[in-house]
Design an enzyme around this catalytic site. Sequence first.
Site: not given
Ligand code: BGC
Length: 271
Positions: A69-70, A96, A169, A173
């Site tokens: 598990d990273v 990744n 998310y 990122k």
């Molecule tokens: C997400 C996807 C999404 C894509 C474009 C990715 O980073 O994991 O769920 O479809 O970005 O929005």
Amino acid sequence: MAPATLPSLKDQVALVTGASSGIGAAIARAFGAAGATVAANYRSSQEGAEEVVRDIVAAGGRALALQADVSEEDEVRRLFDATVQAFGRVDIVVANAGIQQDAAFADMTLQQWQRVLDVNLTGQFLCAREAVRRFDAQQADPRISRARGKIICMSSVHEVIPWAGHVNYAASKGGVMLMMKSLAQEVAQRRIRVNGIAPGAIRTDINTEAWATPEAEQKLLKLIPYGRVGDPEDVAAAAVWLASDQSDYVTGTTLMVDGGMSLYPAFRENG
Ligand code: BGC
């Protein structure tokens, strides 16, 4: 000018996290095909990782599936130990592994926020830190690569495109992007290259809902100027290039692999 050659990863050892499915699995297979020995990490799908390993070995390569598990410091250390124990060194690391846990902002639990940050950002920190330590500790071998080591951080178009309903998310990122660039700045003098890949919509398990029905796919295609949903192999080809000496002068950059998704397509006929 010398004729172009295919990128080669011959005699290099590559560790790919989240290699049991999707983009990670495609990268592991492509690395194997480019001549690398591959440590294919998985967290829960041993079966998926073993299948990737079988494919690489069947094609004449060397590979091993390794569980970790990273987001756990000890497990990441163990993962690198096992890679080096099996293959003697590590030259390429692809951070990744990533997850989504989506929720409207007001409903997002601390657990959803935390888990996504733990895997997507802290996991990449732990893997990149261990990679740098191992690169520094081992003998560089200019016969196999001009760089001492290479790290590829899997980002997303959402390192720059805000994403309602996916705030954890997008935050992870965005963090990956500046971690990658700051790290690249810090280690370039030691000839360690650090780059990111920002995939757009790629056909994998993480976003099945967005492309699995014709209606969903049509809606998604409005966001993709190039007019098709991406395949994991589109990202894998970029990863092979970024890991190879063909990109030896490239560090601290994000390669968008998104069919133009980050080009604000809604502005084509507006604004
Ligand atoms: C997400 C996807 C999404 C894509 C474009 C990715 O980073 O994991 O769920 O479809 O970005 O929005």
